[in-house]
Scaffold this motif. Sequence first.
Motif, PDB file in Angstrom:
ATOM      1  N   LEU A   6       0.862  -1.182   0.000  1.00  0.00           N
ATOM      2  CA  LEU A   6       0.000   0.000   0.000  1.00  0.00           C
ATOM      3  C   LEU A   6       0.896   1.230   0.000  1.00  0.00           C
ATOM      4  CD1 LEU A   6      -2.624  -1.276   2.606  1.00  0.00           C
ATOM      5  CD2 LEU A   6      -2.771  -1.350   0.103  1.00  0.00           C
ATOM      6  N   GLU A   7       0.966   1.881  -1.145  1.00  0.00           N
ATOM      7  CA  GLU A   7       1.855   3.031  -1.326  1.00  0.00           C
ATOM      8  C   GLU A   7       1.157   4.289  -0.825  1.00  0.00           C
ATOM      9  OE1 GLU A   7       4.579   4.774  -4.959  1.00  0.00           O
ATOM     10  OE2 GLU A   7       2.493   4.263  -5.403  1.00  0.00           O
ATOM     11  N   THR A   8       1.715   4.884   0.231  1.00  0.00           N
ATOM     12  CA  THR A   8       1.084   6.048   0.851  1.00  0.00           C
ATOM     13  C   THR A   8       1.829   7.347   0.588  1.00  0.00           C
ATOM     14  OG1 THR A   8       2.275   5.644   2.912  1.00  0.00           O
ATOM     15  CG2 THR A   8       0.101   4.632   2.685  1.00  0.00           C
ATOM     16  N   GLY A   9       2.920   7.274  -0.152  1.00  0.00           N
ATOM     17  CA  GLY A   9       3.686   8.483  -0.447  1.00  0.00           C
ATOM     18  C   GLY A   9       4.414   8.343  -1.770  1.00  0.00           C
ATOM     19  N   LEU A  10       4.678   9.482  -2.405  1.00  0.00           N
ATOM     20  CA  LEU A  10       5.399   9.521  -3.669  1.00  0.00           C
ATOM     21  C   LEU A  10       6.673  10.333  -3.485  1.00  0.00           C
ATOM     22  CD1 LEU A  10       2.374  10.354  -6.009  1.00  0.00           C
ATOM     23  CD2 LEU A  10       3.349   8.096  -5.535  1.00  0.00           C
ATOM     24  N   LEU A  11       7.808   9.734  -3.782  1.00  0.00           N
ATOM     25  CA  LEU A  11       9.059  10.476  -3.759  1.00  0.00           C
ATOM     26  C   LEU A  11       9.070  11.508  -4.879  1.00  0.00           C
ATOM     27  CD1 LEU A  11      11.752   7.716  -3.167  1.00  0.00           C
ATOM     28  CD2 LEU A  11      11.205   9.604  -1.633  1.00  0.00           C
ATOM     29  N   VAL A  12       9.834  12.583  -4.701  1.00  0.00           N
ATOM     30  CA  VAL A  12       9.990  13.535  -5.794  1.00  0.00           C
ATOM     31  C   VAL A  12      10.567  12.776  -6.994  1.00  0.00           C
ATOM     32  CG1 VAL A  12      10.250  15.519  -4.290  1.00  0.00           C
ATOM     33  CG2 VAL A  12      12.272  14.236  -4.961  1.00  0.00           C
ATOM     34  N   PRO A  13      10.133  13.116  -8.216  1.00  0.00           N
ATOM     35  CA  PRO A  13      10.503  12.309  -9.389  1.00  0.00           C
ATOM     36  C   PRO A  13      11.994  12.058  -9.529  1.00  0.00           C
ATOM     37  CG  PRO A  13       8.776  13.861  -9.975  1.00  0.00           C
ATOM     38  CD  PRO A  13       9.181  14.191  -8.567  1.00  0.00           C
ATOM     39  N   GLU A  14      12.814  13.054  -9.246  1.00  0.00           N
ATOM     40  CA  GLU A  14      14.257  12.866  -9.403  1.00  0.00           C
ATOM     41  C   GLU A  14      14.778  11.762  -8.495  1.00  0.00           C
ATOM     42  OE1 GLU A  14      18.446  15.383  -8.958  1.00  0.00           O
ATOM     43  OE2 GLU A  14      16.524  16.442  -9.013  1.00  0.00           O
ATOM     44  N   LEU A  15      14.289  11.718  -7.254  1.00  0.00           N
ATOM     45  CA  LEU A  15      14.733  10.675  -6.329  1.00  0.00           C
ATOM     46  C   LEU A  15      14.152   9.319  -6.712  1.00  0.00           C
ATOM     47  CD1 LEU A  15      14.544  12.446  -2.846  1.00  0.00           C
ATOM     48  CD2 LEU A  15      16.532  12.089  -4.310  1.00  0.00           C
ATOM     49  N   ALA A  16      12.903   9.302  -7.157  1.00  0.00           N
ATOM     50  CA  ALA A  16      12.294   8.036  -7.563  1.00  0.00           C
ATOM     51  C   ALA A  16      13.016   7.438  -8.767  1.00  0.00           C
ATOM     52  CB  ALA A  16      10.815   8.243  -7.871  1.00  0.00           C
ATOM     53  N   GLU A  17      13.408   8.286  -9.712  1.00  0.00           N
ATOM     54  CA  GLU A  17      14.126   7.793 -10.884  1.00  0.00           C
ATOM     55  C   GLU A  17      15.493   7.230 -10.495  1.00  0.00           C
ATOM     56  OE1 GLU A  17      14.325  11.036 -13.600  1.00  0.00           O
ATOM     57  OE2 GLU A  17      12.141  11.139 -13.872  1.00  0.00           O
ATOM     58  N   ARG A  18      16.114   7.842  -9.516  1.00  0.00           N
ATOM     59  CA  ARG A  18      17.470   7.444  -9.128  1.00  0.00           C
ATOM     60  C   ARG A  18      17.473   6.252  -8.179  1.00  0.00           C
ATOM     61  NH1 ARG A  18      20.634  12.270  -6.597  1.00  0.00           N
ATOM     62  NH2 ARG A  18      19.960  13.150  -8.589  1.00  0.00           N
ATOM     63  N   HIS A  19      16.514   6.229  -7.249  1.00  0.00           N
ATOM     64  CA  HIS A  19      16.566   5.225  -6.182  1.00  0.00           C
ATOM     65  C   HIS A  19      15.374   4.266  -6.195  1.00  0.00           C
ATOM     66  CE1 HIS A  19      19.790   7.712  -4.678  1.00  0.00           C
ATOM     67  NE2 HIS A  19      18.977   8.738  -4.552  1.00  0.00           N
ATOM     68  N   GLY A  20      14.373   4.541  -7.010  1.00  0.00           N
ATOM     69  CA  GLY A  20      13.173   3.722  -7.031  1.00  0.00           C
ATOM     70  C   GLY A  20      12.072   4.318  -6.182  1.00  0.00           C
ATOM     71  N   THR A  21      10.850   3.869  -6.423  1.00  0.00           N
ATOM     72  CA  THR A  21       9.711   4.271  -5.607  1.00  0.00           C
ATOM     73  C   THR A  21       9.753   3.543  -4.271  1.00  0.00           C
ATOM     74  OG1 THR A  21       8.337   2.492  -6.475  1.00  0.00           O
ATOM     75  CG2 THR A  21       8.340   4.584  -7.706  1.00  0.00           C
ATOM     76  N   TYR A  22       8.882   3.944  -3.348  1.00  0.00           N
ATOM     77  CA  TYR A  22       8.806   3.217  -2.073  1.00  0.00           C
ATOM     78  C   TYR A  22       8.527   1.726  -2.295  1.00  0.00           C
ATOM     79  CZ  TYR A  22       8.771   7.537   0.720  1.00  0.00           C
ATOM     80  OH  TYR A  22       9.101   8.718   1.332  1.00  0.00           O
ATOM     81  N   PRO A  23       7.538   1.361  -3.125  1.00  0.00           N
ATOM     82  CA  PRO A  23       7.326  -0.079  -3.326  1.00  0.00           C
ATOM     83  C   PRO A  23       8.545  -0.789  -3.904  1.00  0.00           C
ATOM     84  CG  PRO A  23       5.379   1.132  -3.993  1.00  0.00           C
ATOM     85  CD  PRO A  23       6.449   2.151  -3.722  1.00  0.00           C
ATOM     86  N   GLN A  24       9.231  -0.152  -4.830  1.00  0.00           N
ATOM     87  CA  GLN A  24      10.426  -0.786  -5.402  1.00  0.00           C
ATOM     88  C   GLN A  24      11.518  -0.986  -4.358  1.00  0.00           C
ATOM     89  OE1 GLN A  24      11.001   2.039  -8.595  1.00  0.00           O
ATOM     90  NE2 GLN A  24      10.005   0.702 -10.105  1.00  0.00           N
ATOM     91  N   MET A  25      11.653  -0.049  -3.429  1.00  0.00           N
ATOM     92  CA  MET A  25      12.638  -0.208  -2.360  1.00  0.00           C
ATOM     93  C   MET A  25      12.312  -1.421  -1.497  1.00  0.00           C
ATOM     94  SD  MET A  25      13.244   3.674  -1.017  1.00  0.00           S
ATOM     95  CE  MET A  25      13.499   5.035  -2.156  1.00  0.00           C
ATOM     96  N   PHE A  26      11.033  -1.621  -1.198  1.00  0.00           N
ATOM     97  CA  PHE A  26      10.658  -2.771  -0.382  1.00  0.00           C
ATOM     98  C   PHE A  26      10.819  -4.075  -1.154  1.00  0.00           C
ATOM     99  CE2 PHE A  26       8.528   0.461   2.259  1.00  0.00           C
ATOM    100  CZ  PHE A  26       9.028   0.069   3.492  1.00  0.00           C
TER     101      PHE A  26
END
Length: 227
Positions: A6-26
Motif C-alpha cells: 500500500l503506497e502512501t507516499g510519492l518520492l519527488v521524481p528525481e529521487l524516484a528515478e534514481r533510487h526507485g519508488t517506495y514499493p520498489q525499495m521494499f
Amino acid sequence: MKIGILETGLLVPELAERHGTYPQMFERLLAGRGFDFETWSVVQEQFPNGPEAAEGWLITGSRHGVYEDHPWLPPLEQLIRDITAAGRPLVGVCFGHQVIAQALGGRVEKFAGGWSVGPQDYDFPGGRRRLQAWHQDQVITPPEGAQTVARSDFCAHAALLYPGRAYSVQPHPEFDDATVGGLIEKRGPGVVPDDQLDAARAGLGQPLDSALLADQFERFFRERRIS
C-alpha cells in the motif's frame, strides 16, 4: 506468498528515478525470499477490493501526516482494520507504523522534540540496531494490546508488535545511504534544521542492520512472529 504493498507516499521524481519508488525499495529489501508483490497506490486513491487481495500486506512511508485531511486516509484506516480482523499479516514502516497505530486506536503527533534523520541506534529484542530515520511525527500512545518492542532515546515507540496481527517500525530499513543522501539534498533544506542535516550527512557510510529487519518482516509474514 503474495504481498500487497500500500503506497502512501510519492518520492519527488528525481529521487524516484534514481533510487526507485517506495514499493520498489521494499521489493529490493525483501528480494530472494519467495515473495510476489502487487502495489496499490492508495495515496492516489487506488485500493484493493479487500484483505483477500493479498496474503500479507505492507504499508510504506510518506511525507504526509496521519492526522492530515486527505480523502484516502479514512478508507486506508478502514482497510487496516479489515486486514487485521481478517487475520492477514500486516507490516508498516514510518508512516505505515503511524497509520496502523492511529487506525487501531493509538495517538500520533508531530513530535515536539523535532526531527530524527540519518543513521540512528534502536534497542530491539536481541540487541541494538542501526537503521536510517527520516521523521518528525511519532506514535505517542500505542493502541491497547500493542507491545513496544523497540525504542531509542528519541523515539519511545520505535516498533510495535500487535501479536498475531501486525508489526510496524518507525525507522526505514528500505533506505540506503544514497536514498538518505538524496533526501538530505532535495527534501531537507528549509524543513530539517541545518545542523541535523550536517550530522546525518556525516553519519552516512556506517554499517546498517536493514537485513535483520527484512528477516523480521519475512518471519512475521510467514509465522506471525518476529523472533
